[in-house]
Design a protein around this motif. Structure first.
Motif, short mmCIF file in Angstrom:
data_model
loop_
_atom_site.label_atom_id
_atom_site.label_comp_id
_atom_site.label_asym_id
_atom_site.label_seq_id
_atom_site.Cartn_x
_atom_site.Cartn_y
_atom_site.Cartn_z
N SER A 144 0.83 -1.21 0.00
CA SER A 144 0.00 0.00 0.00
C SER A 144 0.86 1.25 0.00
O SER A 144 2.00 1.25 0.50
N PRO A 145 0.34 2.36 -0.55
CA PRO A 145 1.06 3.64 -0.47
C PRO A 145 1.18 4.10 0.98
O PRO A 145 0.42 3.69 1.85
N GLN A 146 2.13 4.98 1.21
CA GLN A 146 2.33 5.58 2.53
C GLN A 146 2.18 7.10 2.41
O GLN A 146 2.66 7.70 1.45
N LEU A 147 1.50 7.67 3.40
CA LEU A 147 1.33 9.13 3.45
C LEU A 147 2.22 9.66 4.55
O LEU A 147 2.15 9.21 5.70
N LEU A 148 3.06 10.63 4.21
CA LEU A 148 3.99 11.21 5.18
C LEU A 148 3.65 12.67 5.40
O LEU A 148 3.67 13.48 4.47
N LEU A 192 3.20 11.56 -0.74
CA LEU A 192 2.59 10.28 -1.01
C LEU A 192 3.63 9.38 -1.66
O LEU A 192 4.12 9.68 -2.75
N SER A 193 3.99 8.29 -0.98
CA SER A 193 4.99 7.35 -1.49
C SER A 193 4.28 6.15 -2.08
O SER A 193 3.62 5.38 -1.35
N MET A 194 4.40 5.97 -3.39
CA MET A 194 3.78 4.83 -4.06
C MET A 194 4.72 3.62 -3.97
O MET A 194 5.94 3.76 -4.05
N PRO A 195 4.17 2.40 -3.81
CA PRO A 195 5.02 1.21 -3.67
C PRO A 195 5.96 1.01 -4.86
O PRO A 195 7.08 0.51 -4.69
N ASP A 196 5.49 1.38 -6.05
CA ASP A 196 6.31 1.21 -7.24
C ASP A 196 6.85 2.56 -7.73
O ASP A 196 7.17 2.71 -8.91
N GLY A 197 6.89 3.57 -6.82
CA GLY A 197 7.41 4.89 -7.15
C GLY A 197 6.41 5.68 -7.98
O GLY A 197 5.48 5.12 -8.55
N PRO A 198 6.55 6.99 -8.02
CA PRO A 198 7.53 7.82 -7.31
C PRO A 198 6.94 8.37 -6.01
O PRO A 198 5.80 8.08 -5.67
#
Length: 257
Positions: A144-148, A192-198
């Motif tokens: 899953s994506p991560q929100l920082l 927003l960090s996507m698992p497969d970038g960017p």
């Protein structure tokens, strides 16, 4: 859901932020949706006078003969007193992951088998925000994506959260019920960090704060946010991720993985 906030929100009519496609005024349909909230035991977040101060609640009964409903009270007496003295409650809930929003006026405090409850006339209208044009993906825990959120006034350190669902229009995260970082209609800069970038620098606006019970019984707060600003290529990156996860799930269902 925090009793500690009492920040003025923009004055919100039930139809605000939604066009006529999502506004329900037919009395029969209004009753059906309210009845569904009861049948599905949906958690409701009630904002006192439409402000940021709120408490979790639920619809208990619907008296269709007298056009009244019964709303559960708060375990916090201060919230009950504030609700009793309020002009209205602005209520947010979900039915099958679709937002429902309505106002309750003329609340009357009553006793419900030893517990505080509120009796109120049925709302004349409600919003049933069926935004089906944006496919929303429930994200897999392991991919899953991560929100920082960077450090800010309310936090000394950056905060990282798993995105629990995402679409081309927004995303949602869950936080502990006592987390006071997010407020309705407030804007947040984040990554927003996507698992497969960017990694995407984004801006988000909080649209709803809803109590949610996880399968293990833990209660959390679900924070739904819309994208207010996406960098160039951001929408394509999100759609690629949604397509990849959806394709993998279909392959598993078909026994191809």
């Amino acid at each position: 859901m925090s009793d500690g906030h009492d920040t003025a929100l923009p004055e919100v009519h039930a139809a605000d932020a939604a066009d006529d496609r999502f506004l329900v005024r037919n009395p029969r349909q209004v009753r059906q949706l309210l009845r569904s909230l009861i049948d599905q035991r949906s958690l409701i977040n009630a904002h006192i006078d439409g402000r940021d101060r709120s408490f979790p609640t639920a619809l208990l009964e619907l008296d269709e003969d007298e056009d009244f409903l019964l709303l559960d009270g708060s375990p916090q007496e201060a919230s009950n007193r504030a609700a009793e003295q309020s002009d209205h409650l602005l209520c947010f809930a979900q039915l099958e992951r679709v937002l429902v929003r309505f106002r309750l006026h003329d609340l009357q405090r009553v006793d419900n088998e030893g517990h505080v409850a509120f009796r109120a006339p049925l709302p004349d209208e409600l919003v049933h925000l069926q935004r089906r044009e944006l496919y929303r993906l429930e994200t897999p825990i392991t991919d899953s994506p991560q929100l920082l959120l960077p450090p800010g006034e309310a936090r000394a350190e950056a905060l990282s959260m798993r995105v629990v669902d995402i679409s081309g229009g927004g995303l949602a995260v869950t936080v502990p019920t006592d987390c006071a970082i997010f407020s309705l209609q407030q804007r947040y800069r984040a990554q927003l960090s996507m698992p497969d970038g960017p990694d995407l620098p984004i801006e988000l606006v909080v649209c709803n704060l809803l109590p949610q019970r996880l399968p293990n019984g833990t209660e959390v707060k679900r924070v739904g946010m819309r994208f207010d600003d996406l960098p160039r290529g951001g929408d394509s990156a999100i759609q690629r991720y949604i397509f990849r996860i959806d394709r993998q799930r279909k392959a598993r269902r078909n026994g191809e993985l």
